[in-house]
Design a protein around this motif. Sequence first.
Motif, mmCIF file in Angstrom:
data_model
loop_
_atom_site.group_PDB
_atom_site.id
_atom_site.type_symbol
_atom_site.label_atom_id
_atom_site.label_comp_id
_atom_site.label_asym_id
_atom_site.label_seq_id
_atom_site.Cartn_x
_atom_site.Cartn_y
_atom_site.Cartn_z
ATOM 1 N N PHE A 258 0.868 -1.191 0.073
ATOM 2 C CA PHE A 258 0.016 0.105 0.018
ATOM 3 C C PHE A 258 0.888 1.415 0.137
ATOM 4 C CE2 PHE A 258 -3.007 -3.085 1.764
ATOM 5 C CZ PHE A 258 -4.247 -2.635 1.046
ATOM 6 N N LEU A 259 2.002 1.119 0.587
ATOM 7 C CA LEU A 259 2.615 2.672 0.650
ATOM 8 C C LEU A 259 3.963 2.326 -0.272
ATOM 9 C CD1 LEU A 259 2.983 2.637 4.393
ATOM 10 C CD2 LEU A 259 1.300 3.762 2.869
ATOM 11 N N LEU A 260 4.519 1.355 -0.953
ATOM 12 C CA LEU A 260 5.808 1.259 -1.805
ATOM 13 C C LEU A 260 5.293 0.632 -3.140
ATOM 14 C CD1 LEU A 260 8.104 -0.052 1.138
ATOM 15 C CD2 LEU A 260 7.811 2.483 0.182
ATOM 16 N N SER A 261 4.194 0.855 -3.645
ATOM 17 C CA SER A 261 3.870 0.271 -5.032
ATOM 18 C C SER A 261 3.021 1.354 -5.831
ATOM 19 C CB SER A 261 2.983 -1.178 -4.668
ATOM 20 O OG SER A 261 1.787 -0.826 -4.123
ATOM 21 N N GLY A 262 2.713 0.788 -7.046
ATOM 22 C CA GLY A 262 2.031 1.766 -8.046
ATOM 23 C C GLY A 262 0.543 1.968 -7.471
ATOM 24 N N MET A 263 0.112 1.521 -6.411
ATOM 25 C CA MET A 263 -1.277 1.782 -5.674
ATOM 26 C C MET A 263 -0.972 3.255 -5.377
ATOM 27 S SD MET A 263 -3.127 -0.789 -5.895
ATOM 28 C CE MET A 263 -4.352 -0.529 -4.490
ATOM 29 N N LEU A 264 0.077 3.989 -5.063
ATOM 30 C CA LEU A 264 0.264 5.442 -4.926
ATOM 31 C C LEU A 264 -0.152 6.101 -5.682
ATOM 32 C CD1 LEU A 264 3.851 5.332 -3.308
ATOM 33 C CD2 LEU A 264 1.960 5.775 -1.855
ATOM 34 N N LEU A 265 -0.293 5.591 -7.019
ATOM 35 C CA LEU A 265 -0.881 6.511 -7.998
ATOM 36 C C LEU A 265 -2.425 6.944 -7.833
ATOM 37 C CD1 LEU A 265 0.709 4.699 -11.350
ATOM 38 C CD2 LEU A 265 1.346 6.923 -10.505
ATOM 39 N N PHE A 266 -3.363 6.080 -7.202
ATOM 40 C CA PHE A 266 -4.638 6.037 -7.008
ATOM 41 C C PHE A 266 -4.859 7.218 -5.889
ATOM 42 C CE2 PHE A 266 -4.879 2.080 -8.678
ATOM 43 C CZ PHE A 266 -6.063 2.132 -9.782
ATOM 44 N N TYR A 267 -4.170 7.243 -4.940
ATOM 45 C CA TYR A 267 -4.574 8.095 -3.828
ATOM 46 C C TYR A 267 -4.744 9.826 -3.974
ATOM 47 C CZ TYR A 267 -2.346 3.798 -1.709
ATOM 48 O OH TYR A 267 -1.958 2.543 -1.283
ATOM 49 N N PRO A 268 -4.028 10.493 -4.859
ATOM 50 C CA PRO A 268 -4.412 11.842 -4.835
ATOM 51 C C PRO A 268 -5.744 11.943 -5.459
ATOM 52 C CG PRO A 268 -2.206 11.436 -5.597
ATOM 53 C CD PRO A 268 -2.646 10.256 -5.316
ATOM 54 N N MET A 269 -5.921 11.154 -6.198
ATOM 55 C CA MET A 269 -7.326 11.055 -7.121
ATOM 56 C C MET A 269 -8.502 10.773 -6.069
ATOM 57 S SD MET A 269 -6.394 9.982 -11.016
ATOM 58 C CE MET A 269 -5.151 8.594 -10.386
ATOM 59 N N VAL A 270 -8.206 9.790 -5.520
ATOM 60 C CA VAL A 270 -9.452 9.303 -4.400
ATOM 61 C C VAL A 270 -9.625 10.325 -3.401
ATOM 62 C CG1 VAL A 270 -9.780 7.548 -2.375
ATOM 63 C CG2 VAL A 270 -8.695 7.105 -4.926
ATOM 64 N N LEU A 271 -8.632 11.086 -2.855
ATOM 65 C CA LEU A 271 -8.643 12.234 -1.882
ATOM 66 C C LEU A 271 -9.601 13.248 -2.913
ATOM 67 C CD1 LEU A 271 -5.213 12.420 -0.314
ATOM 68 C CD2 LEU A 271 -7.236 11.586 0.879
ATOM 69 N N GLY A 272 -9.224 13.443 -3.845
ATOM 70 C CA GLY A 272 -10.005 14.547 -4.665
ATOM 71 C C GLY A 272 -11.378 14.143 -4.841
ATOM 72 N N TYR A 273 -11.754 12.771 -5.055
ATOM 73 C CA TYR A 273 -13.068 12.319 -4.828
ATOM 74 C C TYR A 273 -13.746 12.661 -3.466
ATOM 75 C CZ TYR A 273 -16.911 9.227 -5.733
ATOM 76 O OH TYR A 273 -18.461 8.585 -5.947
ATOM 77 N N PHE A 274 -13.092 12.273 -2.516
ATOM 78 C CA PHE A 274 -13.742 12.585 -1.080
ATOM 79 C C PHE A 274 -13.843 14.218 -1.312
ATOM 80 C CE2 PHE A 274 -11.243 8.725 0.533
ATOM 81 C CZ PHE A 274 -12.562 7.931 0.569
ATOM 82 N N LEU A 312 -11.549 2.055 -6.780
ATOM 83 C CA LEU A 312 -10.706 2.971 -6.866
ATOM 84 C C LEU A 312 -10.623 3.400 -8.281
ATOM 85 C CD1 LEU A 312 -7.346 1.300 -5.248
ATOM 86 C CD2 LEU A 312 -8.460 3.126 -4.539
ATOM 87 N N SER A 313 -10.792 2.605 -9.157
ATOM 88 C CA SER A 313 -10.440 2.970 -10.653
ATOM 89 C C SER A 313 -11.932 4.073 -11.007
ATOM 90 C CB SER A 313 -10.851 1.830 -11.574
ATOM 91 O OG SER A 313 -9.499 1.070 -11.481
ATOM 92 N N LEU A 314 -13.069 3.471 -10.332
ATOM 93 C CA LEU A 314 -14.421 4.449 -10.695
ATOM 94 C C LEU A 314 -14.224 5.757 -9.856
ATOM 95 C CD1 LEU A 314 -16.935 1.650 -10.291
ATOM 96 C CD2 LEU A 314 -16.421 2.824 -12.224
ATOM 97 N N MET A 315 -13.792 5.713 -8.602
ATOM 98 C CA MET A 315 -13.540 7.074 -8.094
ATOM 99 C C MET A 315 -12.668 7.867 -8.707
ATOM 100 S SD MET A 315 -13.688 5.298 -4.382
ATOM 101 C CE MET A 315 -13.320 6.856 -3.294
#
Length: 487
Positions: A258-274, A312-315
Amino acid sequence: MTISETIRDWKPKPLQILALLIVLQLFVTLFTDGFALSFDEAMWHYIGRNWFRNGLIPYSGGVDNKSPLIFAIFGLSDMLFGVNYWFPRVLGTICQSIGVFYVYKIARHISGQRAGLLAISFYGLSLLWHATGGKYVSYTETYDVLFIILAVYHYLVGKSKKEMFVAGLMAGAAFAFRLTGAFCMVAILISCLVKNRKYALAFCAGAISTILTLMVCCLFAGISLHDLLIYGLTDNFGSGSATDHTLLWKWHNFSAKFLLSGMLLFYPMVLGYFFIKRKADLFVLWLIFSFIAINAVGIYDVVHLKELLPSLSLMCAFYIDYLLDQYRFRTNLSLLIIWIAFFPNLSGQLVTVKKRLSNNVNSAQKLCTPPYTIPDEGTRKLLGWWVRNNTSQQDKVYIAGFGAQVQAYSERISPTIYFNVTQTTVAKVKFYSDMRSNKPTMILVPLFPEYKQTVGADMRQFVYSVVAKGYQLQGCMYNYNVYRVKK
């Protein structure tokens, strides 16, 4: 036309993107190291083959903590094509691609065509990553996630109790493939309760109907529901089980995923969705309950991340779609940036192709020389073939340690249902009993140090005591000592 004009005028279609994703997925999953069954696939193939070919139903012809449905898929694969790795992966790719298409349909239903194109790109590309188990498309997560996606789609477009019942049927199918599907069922159920309580009853009725149908099918197949409960659930927790790890081990795996992989690419956009939504809608609930499911298991395998990717992708798609409306940014350029940022690393597959073309295979003599190392997947396949060619069909063969791949390719039955080492109290008692009552013709014991590191001293000592009494050392093959029963 200039490149910029070409990009500006390009109008991608969802089926074109889907076709490209399918080609990429097949390349990722089929050009795998050794062109062989993975460790988990080998376990399911062995159990499925024993079921379809030898009449040994699951949990009596081999034990693993998975649904009989996945054993049936691999049993069918063996019945049609023998021992192979490609059929389950092609089937998995087809099912996964259906899920990708329905993610597009969900996004289009909520926010229009552009959001659909964004969602299909986010989801389809992230499924190909090594960090999300890109090549493991034949695993239970593929089918679980597919049916959850279908359940969400039918829930969103449904306007009657009948359509909610269908959504429940899909959610029940997800649970039938993987127990963690229950968590996502709860997310949909909460949304149903908010939307219409009558819809919630119809949804539950559909889910229960699927689960009851599976139970009835198990009974007709001769599978004990008690065994299904013990081996599919309770034996997976506690000392010696697959989930028995230290807190430090779990934190290491959690942070890696969760912290050292490509999953990081999602996090800024998910925060934007929130930020733009400011409420817990279905997609937020879907994400939260999927995350809870992963933590409930606590292993943090790469394939477990597949459960997070649809939400994640939809958000992310909805957030980027919102930004495109706000700032009038070109859709085509946005898609190009997403494809560049999310495109998978294919270097592993390219190396595999190079090895295949050069026919680079380790020899048994080279491997049976200190320091002993774990054979790769292709070499374990060769060892399985060697066992098959040096035993008769009725001979039982035991591979000590985690030897599922060798067992699968040997096409020989293990003397114990715990053909792949399991170290719970229940498993040990059964293993000792099976080995005493079903004497194998051949026993293979690993020479590499990882065997001692991963298998308890009590189980190793038991195997050593067995080979010391009635077996003779035949030699070494692929870093395994080969013992054959004395005549």
